[in-house]
Design an enzyme around this catalytic site. Structure first.
Site, PDB file in Angstrom:
ATOM      1  N   GLU A  98      13.554 -10.759  28.984  1.00  0.00           N
ATOM      2  CA  GLU A  98      12.181 -11.176  28.713  1.00  0.00           C
ATOM      3  C   GLU A  98      11.203 -10.576  29.724  1.00  0.00           C
ATOM      4  O   GLU A  98      10.072 -10.236  29.377  1.00  0.00           O
ATOM      5  CB  GLU A  98      12.077 -12.702  28.705  1.00  0.00           C
ATOM      6  CG  GLU A  98      12.913 -13.382  27.629  1.00  0.00           C
ATOM      7  CD  GLU A  98      12.672 -12.843  26.227  1.00  0.00           C
ATOM      8  OE1 GLU A  98      11.565 -12.332  25.956  1.00  0.00           O
ATOM      9  OE2 GLU A  98      13.583 -12.919  25.400  1.00  0.00           O
ATOM     10  N   HIS A 105       4.624  -4.481  28.871  1.00  0.00           N
ATOM     11  CA  HIS A 105       3.203  -4.817  28.740  1.00  0.00           C
ATOM     12  C   HIS A 105       2.394  -4.237  29.902  1.00  0.00           C
ATOM     13  O   HIS A 105       1.316  -3.655  29.702  1.00  0.00           O
ATOM     14  CB  HIS A 105       3.045  -6.337  28.684  1.00  0.00           C
ATOM     15  CG  HIS A 105       1.667  -6.791  28.345  1.00  0.00           C
ATOM     16  ND1 HIS A 105       1.206  -8.058  28.621  1.00  0.00           N
ATOM     17  CD2 HIS A 105       0.615  -6.143  27.751  1.00  0.00           C
ATOM     18  CE1 HIS A 105      -0.042  -8.168  28.208  1.00  0.00           C
ATOM     19  NE2 HIS A 105      -0.432  -7.033  27.676  1.00  0.00           N
TER      20      HIS A 105
END
Length: 226
Positions: A98, A105
């Protein structure tokens, strides 16, 4: 064509069940493989973010099992309670994966940006596409354009599934590379983390194949409407 499609869908459903079953069993197995470094999923995630110079992402706990995800909207790594608190190879794998999305990003990874742009459209399309496709088939003789609209909407969800593949595999590769480079896990723990993430990625492969097969079916129905 209908019987062939049903056989194909049955095979895909069988593969999906098998992959899901194997994924669950793998995570149960590696949940018993406790980390020698004694770090929890939360601590693994926070260290990976810090090592990548990411200071504006929070690691939080969410309810459920396998509900782990990264939310780019509010910059949070959301870890299920088991992953957040546990100190085993499965938790380390999920937490690092994750965080891999958070790194994507932060570095403007192109595939993630493309998927993020599709999220609003796909969210709306997924609410209506099945009803439009059903109505399109029922009205195919008098209003074939309705089925065509459904096909276009379903194509967007299929595209989303396809784009998800490189995003998920890249996040796992980033996670495993960091775990290895920083020597966070020993050899057995790293092998377990890699095995767990490989099975997790296969769920996305099966989903994409199923979506492509379904899209092709509706296209064939439209083309053979006469």
């Amino acid at each position: 064509m209908g019987s062939s499609y049903m056989i194909l869908i049955a095979l895909i459903m069988g593969a999906s069940w098998l992959v899901s079953y194997r994924l669950k069993s793998k995570f149960e197995k590696y949940s018993e493989l406790h980390l020698q470094n004694g770090m929890s999923g939360k601590e693994i995630a926070e260290k990976m973010l810090a090592d990548h110079g990411i200071r504006d992402v929070r690691v939080i706990s969410v309810e459920g099992q396998l509900t782990d995800h990264y939310n780019p909207a509010d910059k949070t790594v959301n870890l299920s309670e088991g992953v957040y608190n546990q100190r085993n190879a499965a938790a380390a794998a999920v937490a690092a994966h994750e965080c891999g999305h958070a790194v994507q990003h932060a570095t403007a990874y192109s595939w993630l940006e493309m998927r993020s742009k599709l999220v609003p459209v796909v969210s709306v399309a997924s609410n209506f596409v099945q009803w439009i496709l059903l109505a399109g088939i029922l009205m195919i003789k008098v209003f074939p354009q309705l089925l065509l609209v459904g096909i276009v909407l379903f194509a967007l969800t299929t595209l989303f599934s396809i784009i998800t593949l490189p995003v998920e595999y890249d996040a796992s590769n980033r996670a495993l590379a960091w775990l290895e480079n920083k020597q966070m896990l020993n050899r057995e723990e790293h092998a377990g983390a890699k095995d767990a993430l490989n099975w997790a990625a296969r769920t996305y492969v099966v989903a994409a194949i199923g979506s492509i097969a379904t899209l092709l079916y509706y296209v064939m129905v439209y083309l053979n409407r006469r």
